[in-house]
Design an enzyme around this catalytic site. Structure first.
Site, PDB file in Angstrom:
ATOM      1  N   VAL A 310      -4.581   3.961  -3.923  1.00  0.00           N
ATOM      2  CA  VAL A 310      -5.065   2.932  -3.058  1.00  0.00           C
ATOM      3  C   VAL A 310      -5.925   1.918  -3.962  1.00  0.00           C
ATOM      4  CG1 VAL A 310      -5.425   4.527  -1.185  1.00  0.00           C
ATOM      5  CG2 VAL A 310      -7.473   4.347  -2.906  1.00  0.00           C
ATOM      6  N   SER A 311      -6.285   0.746  -3.284  1.00  0.00           N
ATOM      7  CA  SER A 311      -7.153  -0.396  -3.757  1.00  0.00           C
ATOM      8  C   SER A 311      -6.406  -0.846  -5.157  1.00  0.00           C
ATOM      9  CB  SER A 311      -8.407   0.034  -3.833  1.00  0.00           C
ATOM     10  OG  SER A 311      -9.095  -1.035  -4.236  1.00  0.00           O
ATOM     11  N   ASN A 312      -7.126  -1.064  -6.499  1.00  0.00           N
ATOM     12  CA  ASN A 312      -6.804  -1.316  -7.484  1.00  0.00           C
ATOM     13  C   ASN A 312      -5.860  -0.074  -8.126  1.00  0.00           C
ATOM     14  OD1 ASN A 312      -8.335  -3.296  -7.704  1.00  0.00           O
ATOM     15  ND2 ASN A 312     -10.034  -2.284  -9.015  1.00  0.00           N
ATOM     16  N   GLY A 335      -1.927   2.465  -0.362  1.00  0.00           N
ATOM     17  CA  GLY A 335      -2.881   1.896   0.459  1.00  0.00           C
ATOM     18  C   GLY A 335      -3.787   0.840   0.150  1.00  0.00           C
ATOM     19  N   HIS A 612     -11.832  -1.309   4.174  1.00  0.00           N
ATOM     20  CA  HIS A 612     -11.561  -0.676   2.924  1.00  0.00           C
ATOM     21  C   HIS A 612     -12.100   0.346   2.616  1.00  0.00           C
ATOM     22  CE1 HIS A 612      -9.599  -1.957  -0.928  1.00  0.00           C
ATOM     23  NE2 HIS A 612     -10.642  -1.675  -1.424  1.00  0.00           N
TER      24      HIS A 612
END
Length: 699
Positions: A310-312, A335, A612
């Site tokens: 997820v994210s980075n 994600g 987030h």
């Protein structure tokens, strides 16, 4: 723990070459090798550790479901000198809890958690998983990159049906950063999990003492660690001493201050993590060829491999799939990916049939703008009732908002004669920059929690390849007085447990973001009445005026959105105010459709009321309004698994219309399936249209 020797740091290929032609043929890149050998990028030795699944394990570090869910974090026998095992346990505890809602009412133990099986049932007890870990550095021969690679092989791994899941760290977290986001699912599936810390990895250098972290979180001085440190500031000892004299109690951080722009290699190091996993699996399950060495059982493409996180970490998985030339990656499931897309002319993002005001901006652009405007926009009428996510008294925060608005107005950056109108204009500018009204109630907590200031400062440093001694835009990282916010010596060094408790992006673990004004360094929120506006404006100007090479370094991290026809799923919360969906996932899907056309196998699931940080969902006001995106990340992994293993079609791109829990902030009713409609094969009016470079998302 056993050590398997790797290559030399000075000449990683030399030791292998001396072993003769057969072994040399097994080096990195040789598809016809007969003997398993460490990839050339592995530096130093590999640490191999077995876990029994009782006293210690791969998923919970021996804590089990109950321990991970406890608010009492694991301690150290000697707080002044924790062991590597104790630091690992704390790192797993901290990182697991940082990515999911850990409260029972929020879904822990019911929809996710070590006790919950892949069908969503509470059947696994404490959920401890036995197996083996392999830990090593990836380096380029300089001894300065030192990306941490980690492979977990569960005891349930089936050599006849092998699988790998990547779990690249999110944020700037250490190597266990994605253990809840992707590692847990992979381990439960019986897959090897390939982790890496992306070359950020929570590495810090305490300037005043010269103390640095090692690969396992234990400490050493920079001089004694040499090239074995996770990160050492590149300046000379005399330069650092002079800096410490002028700016005491400061810290250099790897993501911000390595001068390597590590993001440009996030795809590469994710591929390296997969290759390292292949090596580990061949080492563990390959045939013995001469009494000591192992043969090659698995070659590139032989193992079902899902790039996930997820994210980075999600952005890293996408970049890896784009860069894969050897068949390492089979599919992608990510994600809320933080991804910077190289947009081509004609690509368009629409919502409800109308073009959105802005899309596809890089993080350096939208983060510096949000950091400048959010404290003012938080005072807008549309943001009334936003969750409060700050340890500062509300009165102090309200004053910051008023003063930031006033300073913005005086600088001609917002219009309006009073705070209310100035705040409304600031929010309108965020809309024009691609933020959605769905994020209105998140603008305040993204800044109040210091998430956005932390990102703006860290990435500006990374994208300008700045040194710690540069004090870019007069910001630095330091320990502070808990009452006044002024820079002060810590009672206990935060380095001791940094590996276990830090997240790689100050403020974290007692190391705070400070602004260096005329009176010395002070917590950036308290340094001036307008919360260090001058520094925030400076960060913004770096981007708008393309200063210090920021444009070139941002271009180096952009991707083409070409997944090479690999099946892929992206999940993103519509309300995300940290990584806005218009700039990341929607832009990526649109560009992918232009790049791959009808050959694309990418599905996109946009989750209403998703934001987030699932770890914030227990905070009053988050609990009543927002739902866990993690639930859909796991559903997407199951969908992809069924697609790869049984040919089940992936559901088409769609909006998932969730139902907030409601109730009283801080006491929302328990999460249930009524809040979480499934991803469906026939989304009807909720279908997202994607064609020839245009994405149209239903309102």
């Amino acid at each position: 723990m056993t050590a398997i020797r790797g290559g030399s740091r000075r000449a990683p290929g030399l030791a292998l070459a001396l072993l003769g032609g057969v072994l040399l043929g097994a080096c990195h890149g040789d598809e016809n090798a007969q003997v398993n050998a460490l990839p050339g990028f592995v530096s130093g030795s590999v640490r191999k550790t077995a876990y029994d699944g009782a006293s210690d394990d791969l998923l919970t570090a021996g804590l089990g479901k109950t321990g991970l869910g406890s608010d009492t974090r694991p301690g150290f026998a000697n707080p002044a000198q924790p062991s590597a095992a104790e630091l690992r346990r704390l790192a797993i505890y901290s990182n697991y809890r940082a990515l999911v809602d850990i409260t029972p009412n929020g879904g822990y133990g019911r929809f996710w958690g070590p006790n919950v099986d892949l069908a969503g049932n509470d059947t696994l007890g404490e959920g401890k998983i036995a197996g083996t870990e392999y830990l090593a550095y990836s380096d380029d021969g300089s001894g300065r990159k030192n990306v941490t690679l980690l492979v977990q092989v569960p005891a349930s791994f089936d050599p006849a049906n092998p699988c790998i899941v990547t779990a690249t760290a999110s944020g700037s977290r250490g190597v266990y950063g994605a253990i809840a986001a992707a590692g847990e699912w992979g381990l439960k599936r019986g897959c090897a999990v390939a982790y890496n810390d992306k070359g950020g990895g929570n590495g810090a250098h305490e300037i005043g003492t010269g103390v640095v972290t090692l690969i396992d979180g234990t400490l050493a001085t920079a001089s004694s660690a040499g090239s074995s440190s996770l990160f050492t500031a590149s300046e000379s000892s005399s330069t650092l001493a002079a800096f410490n004299s002028a700016f005491p109690n400061r810290y250099a951080y790897k993501h911000a201050h390595s001068q390597q722009n590590p993001e440009q290699d996030w795809g590469l190091v994710t591929l390296q993590a997969v290759e390292f996993a292949y090596w580990a699996l061949n080492e563990q399950f390959g045939p013995v060829v001469d009494g000591t060495r192992h043969g090659i059982r698995y070659r590139p493409g032989d193992i079902t491999t899902i790039a996930a996180s997820v994210s980075n970490g999600g952005g890293s998985a996408l970049a890896a799939a784009e860069q894969d030339t050897r068949g390492w990656i089979t599919a992608v499931v990510v994600g809320e990916p933080q991804i910077n897309v190289r947009m081509t002319p004609g690509v368009t993002v629409e919502q409800g049939g109308a073009p959105v005001p802005s899309f596809g901006r890089p993080l350096a652009d939208y983060a510096t703008l949000a950091n400048l405007l959010q404290p003012c926009a938080a005072a807008a009428v549309a943001a009334t009732g936003a969750p409060y996510l700050s340890a500062l008294p509300m009165g102090v925060t309200q004053s910051i908002r008023t003063q930031r608005c006033a300073t913005l107005a005086a600088a001609g950056l917002v219009s309006g004669a009073d705070t209310a109108s100035q705040a409304s204009d600031a929010l309108a500018q965020l809309y024009a920059a691609g933020y959605l009204a769905d994020s209105d109630l998140l603008q305040a907590p993204m800044w109040d929690s210091q998430a956005m200031p932390a990102i703006a400062v860290t990435y500006a440093n990374a994208y300008t390849r700045s040194r710690v001694t540069d004090n870019l835009c007069n910001f630095s990282f330091a320990t502070t007085n808990p009452v006044t916010g002024a820079v002060a010596a810590p009672a206990v060094s935060p380095m001791t447990n940094l590996f276990g408790a830090g997240n790689g992006v100050p403020p974290t673990n007692g190391i705070n973001l400070v602004f260096n004004g005329a009176s010395g360094g002070v917590d950036h929120r308290l340094a001036t009445p307008d919360a260090s506006f001058a520094g925030a404006f400076c960060l913004r100007q770096l981007w708008t005026a393309n200063q210090l090479g920021i444009g070139t370094n941002v271009d180096a991290v952009r991707v083409a959105a070409n997944l090479q026809h690999k099946p892929a799923i992206i999940v993103h919360g519509r309300s995300d105010a940290l990584v806005p969906v218009n700039h990341a996932s929607r832009a990526y899907v649109a560009q992918n459709s232009a790049t791959e056309g009808r050959a694309s196998q990418l599905s996109f699931y946009e989750v209403t009321n998703g934001q987030h940080f699932d770890a914030f969902l227990s905070v009053p006001g988050f609990d009543t309004r927002f739902v866990p995106v993690h639930y859909y990340d796991e559903q997407a992994l199951n969908l992809m698994w069924n697609h790869l293993k049984s040919g089940a079609p992936l559901p088409p791109s769609q909006v998932i219309r969730t139902v907030p829990r409601g109730g009283v902030p801080g006491a929302a009713p328990a999460l249930s399936t009524a809040n979480l409609p499934p991803i469906v094969q026939s989304p009807g009016a909720n279908a997202i249209a994607v064609n020839a470079g245009v994405i149209d998302v239903p309102l």
